[in-house]
Design a protein around this motif. Structure first.
Motif, PDB file in Angstrom:
ATOM      1  N   VAL A   1      19.621  51.225  82.592  1.00 26.51           N
ATOM      2  CA  VAL A   1      20.434  49.836  82.013  1.00 26.51           C
ATOM      3  C   VAL A   1      21.082  50.343  80.820  1.00 26.51           C
TER       4      VAL A   1
ATOM      5  N   ASP B   1      24.194  49.225  78.052  1.00 28.44           N
ATOM      6  CA  ASP B   1      25.097  48.129  77.300  1.00 28.44           C
ATOM      7  C   ASP B   1      26.311  48.742  76.652  1.00 28.44           C
TER       8      ASP B   1
ATOM      9  N   ARG C   1      25.521  43.845  79.931  1.00 33.11           N
ATOM     10  CA  ARG C   1      24.707  45.008  80.220  1.00 33.11           C
ATOM     11  C   ARG C   1      24.919  45.273  81.821  1.00 33.11           C
TER      12      ARG C   1
ATOM     13  N   VAL D   1      16.241  41.975  83.436  1.00 36.39           N
ATOM     14  CA  VAL D   1      17.547  42.222  83.099  1.00 36.39           C
ATOM     15  C   VAL D   1      18.178  40.968  83.923  1.00 36.39           C
TER      16      VAL D   1
END
Length: 587
Positions: A332, A334, A308, A221
Motif C-alpha cells: 500500500v 501513499d 492511496r 484500505v
C-alpha cells in the motif's frame, strides 16, 4: 512480439526522440510522458520541448523546405486499420509553422501525389477520408483525396520537394490496428496505446504485506474510501471485495472497476455474478480487451483508494486477495506521484477504444463454471510499515521490462527472484539475472510447484542447473514447497542487493513485456528489501522447521525434516512451475 513477428522497420533520414528510454524519467512537473499515434505530450496535456536528432540518410536530403524553413517530418503511419477496406488509414507529419504542404510530394514507388495546398504548422494528420479516422487520433486532420494508399504488406514511402528527397520511410508487414512510430523502440504500437515513462515518488513509508497471510490489508484500505475507488484486475470473483465496494458506493464514494474481457480459460459464472452485483449497485464496471483493444490482456492488479494505492501480484478472487490459496506480495503506497500515475493508467485504459460497459458486454459472453478456493492458511507473516527512499511505478508494455532489466544489470551482491514461471532460457530478464551470476552476484530463483506446466519447467531448471555447474555460477533454482503455509507460488517479485524490491503483475515472459497491460512498483530502501527478502527466504527454505534439542522426540522431529530436505533438494533439480502465458494459464 508475437503479433508482429517478422516485422522489419528501417527508417532512413527519420528523426528520433532523444531521452525516451526505459530509465526513470518524469516531466518537469513529475508526470509521466505519454506518446500516442499523433505525437508527444505530457500526461497532463501540456506540451513538451523535444530534442531531435536525424539519422544518417542514404540519399541526399535538403537542409530546408522551399520557403526556407525545415522540412516536415513523417512521424507516424497507420497502414492497416481494422475497418473494412482499410478505411481510415493515415499519415502524421510534424511541420514547422508556415509550412506549405503543396510544395511536397509523396511517392510509394508506384504512385506519386502532391500534398494538399495548405499552410500548416505542428502535427498534421493526412487521410483520404476524414470521417473514417478512428476516434481519439489527435489532429488537426487534413483530408487528402489523392492520398497514396498505404500497403499492408510493406513499402517504401518517399517524401520529396523540388530539390530532392526529404526522407524515406520503409516498413514491412503492418499489423492490423497498429501504428508505426519510427521514433520509438517498439516501432509498432496498438492504436491509442500509451507510452508512459516510470514515475518516481518518495521518500516515505509503505505498508508491505504477504498473502495468504494478510488478506485484511487490501480490504481495510477499500473500506476506508471516502471519495473514490479505481480498481483494476485481470479476474474478479471475490464476494468480500465486492461487498466492500458496494458498501462504500452506498456511502456516496465513486467506484469504478475494469477487468479483462477474455482471461485464459474464459470468464466464469462466478465472475459474471460478482460483476452483475456491482453493476446493480451503480458501480461502473468496464471490460477491457474487446474489438479495438490495445493489449492482449488487462493483467494489472491494483486499486487507487482516495490518496492511496494498492499494488498486488494477486487477483481479486478468494485464491488471491482472499487468502485462500496463493503466495503473493502486496504493498500500500501513499506517494502522490505513484497514486497519480496509477490514476492516469486507469483512466487511459478504462477510456480506451477497447473498453466497454459490462452491461453491453454481458449479453454476448459465454461463461465457464469454476469452483472457488476455500482453504485456509496460517497467518505467519504480519504486514509491516517500512520506510522507502523512493518508489517507482512501472507499467508494461511501456517501460516495465526495460526498467527491471536495468535494475538487474546493476545488481552487485544478491538477486532473489520469485516467479510463477519464466518464459524460457532466452527470456530477457532471465538472461540479465544469469549475467549477474556471471559477475559473481548470488542469484536464487524460486518457482511455483503447481502441476499444470511442471514438465516444461523441469526442462528449464535442468538447463539452468547444467549452466550453473558448467560455469561454476552462484545460481540456484528451487521449486517451492508450501509446507501448509500456502497452496502455490503466485507472487511475481524480485529483491536486488537487499534494498530494491520489484512487485506487481509482471510475469517473466515476452507476452507480459510486450503485449499485456502490467503494473508493478519498485521500492528502494533497506527496510522494504529486508521485509520481502525475509518472505522470500522463508519460502526458499520451504516447510522445514528447526526443533530445539534436548527433548525425547528430538530424533524423530529432526529425521522427518531431514528426509523432507533431501527430497526438496532432489526435486529442486527438476522442478515444475505454474506458467502464466496466454495459451496456457494466466492469472
Amino acid at each position: 512480439m508475437s503479433r508482429i513477428s517478422g516485422a522489419l522497420l528501417v527508417a532512413v533520414g527519420l528523426t528520433a526522440i532523444a531521452g525516451l528510454s526505459c530509465a526513470a524519467a518524469t516531466t518537469p512537473t513529475g508526470g509521466a510522458v505519454a506518446i500516442d499515434e499523433a505525437g508527444v505530450s505530457a500526461a497532463d496535456g501540456t506540451s513538451l520541448s523535444v530534442d531531435r536528432t536525424t539519422s544518417q540518410a542514404t540519399n541526399e536530403t535538403t537542409a530546408s523546405s522551399p520557403n526556407g524553413t525545415s522540412p516536415p517530418e513523417l512521424t507516424a503511419a497507420y497502414p492497416n486499420p481494422t475497418a473494412y477496406g482499410d478505411e481510415g488509414e493515415y499519415l502524421v507529419l510534424e511541420a514547422p509553422n508556415g509550412t506549405e504542404l503543396g510544395a511536397y510530394r509523396l511517392d510509394d514507388g508506384h504512385r506519386e501525389a502532391r500534398l494538399p495546398d495548405r499552410t500548416v504548422g505542428g502535427r498534421i494528420v493526412l487521410t483520404a477520408n476524414r470521417s473514417a479516422v478512428p476516434d481519439g487520433v489527435r489532429g488537426p486532420i487534413v483530408e487528402w483525396s489523392e492520398m497514396v494508399p498505404l500497403s499492408n504488406a510493406g513499402e517504401s514511402l518517399t517524401l520529396s520537394d523540388g530539390n530532392g528527397t526529404v526522407e524515406t520511410l520503409e516498413y514491412e508487414d503492418a499489423p492490423e490496428g497498429e501504428v508505426l512510430r519510427p521514433d520509438t523502440d517498439r516501432r509498432w504500437r496498438a492504436l491509442g496505446a500509451t507510452s508512459f515513462e516510470p514515475v518516481v515518488g518518495g521518500p516515505g513509508s509503505v505498508r508491505a504485506f504477504a498473502l495468504p497471510d494478510s488478506p485484511s490489508v487490501p480490504l481495510a484500505v477499500i473500506e476506508s474510501a471516502e471519495r473514490r475507488v479505481l480498481l483494476a484486475g485481470y479476474t474478479f470473483t471475490s464476494e468480500r471485495v465486492a461487498d466492500r465496494l458496494i458498501a462504500v458506493r452506498e456511502r456516496g464514494v465513486a467506484v469504478e472497476v475494469i477487468v479483462d474481457g477474455a482471461p485464459v480459460g474464459g470468464l466464469t459464472e462466478r465472475s459474471a455474478a460478482v460483476l452483475d452485483r456491482l453493476t446493480a449497485a451503480n458501480v461502473s464496471v468496464r471490460v477491457v480487451g474487446g474489438d479495438g483493444g490495445r493489449y492482449e490482456f488487462q493483467h494489472g492488479k491494483y486499486a487507487v483508494v482516495d490518496d492511496r494505492a494498492i499494488v498486488l501480484t494477486e487477483n481479486w478472487k478468494p485464491a488471491g486477495v482472499g487468502g485462500a490459496s496463493s503466495r503473493g506480495w502486496g504493498v500500500v503506497v501513499d506517494s502522490p506521484a505513484i497514486v497519480d500515475g496509477l490514476s492516469r493508467t486507469f483512466r487511459a485504459d478504462s477510456g480506451s477504444r477497447g473498453a466497454v460497459p459490462w452491461e453491453a458486454f454481458r449479453g454476448d459472453v459465454s461463461l465457464e463454471s469454476a469452483a472457488p478456493s476455500r482453504r485456509q492458511y496460517p497467518a505467519r507473516i504480519e504486514s509491516q510499515s517500512v520506510a522507502v527512499e523512493r518508489a517507482e511505478l512501472v507499467v508494461a508494455p511501456d517501460n516495465a521490462a526495460g526498467r527491471v532489466q536495468g535494475l538487474l544489470a546493476n545488481a552487485s551482491d544478491s538477486v532473489r527472484i520469485v516467479q510463477v514461471s519464466i518464459g524460457g532460457r532466452d527470456d530477457r530478464l532471465l538472461r540479465e539475472a544469469i549475467a549477474a551470476a556471471e559477475r559473481g552476484v548470488e542469484v536464487r530463483i524460486l518457482l511455483s510447484g503447481a502441476w499444470y506446466v511442471e514438465e516444461e519447467n523441469r526442462r528449464l531448471v535442468d538447463q539452468l542447473r547444467t549452466l550453473s555447474a558448467r560455469e561454476d555460477l552462484p545460481l540456484s533454482v528451487r521449486l517451492a514447497e508450501p509446507g501448509g503455509r500456502y497452496e502455490k507460488i503466485h507472487a511475481k517479485g524480485v529483491v536486488i542487493d537487499g534494498e530494491t524490491v520489484v512487485l506487481g503483475s509482471l510475469n517473466w515472459n515476452d507476452n507480459a513485456y510486450d503485449d499485456n497491460r502490467e503494473v508493478a512498483v519498485v521500492l528502494h530502501g533497506t527496510e522494504a528489501g529486508a521485509y520481502f527478502r525475509k518472505v522470500f527466504e522463508r519460502d526458499w527454505r520451504g516447510g522445514i522447521t528447526l526443533v530445539p534439542a534436548g527433548t525425547v522426540l528430538t530424533l524423530v522431529a529432526v529425521v522427518l525434516p531431514v528426509a523432507r530436505l533431501g527430497r526438496r533438494v532432489e526435486f529442486a533439480s527438476q522442478p515444475g512451475t505454474e506458467r502464466e502465458v496466454p495459451g496456457a494459464r494466466i492469472d
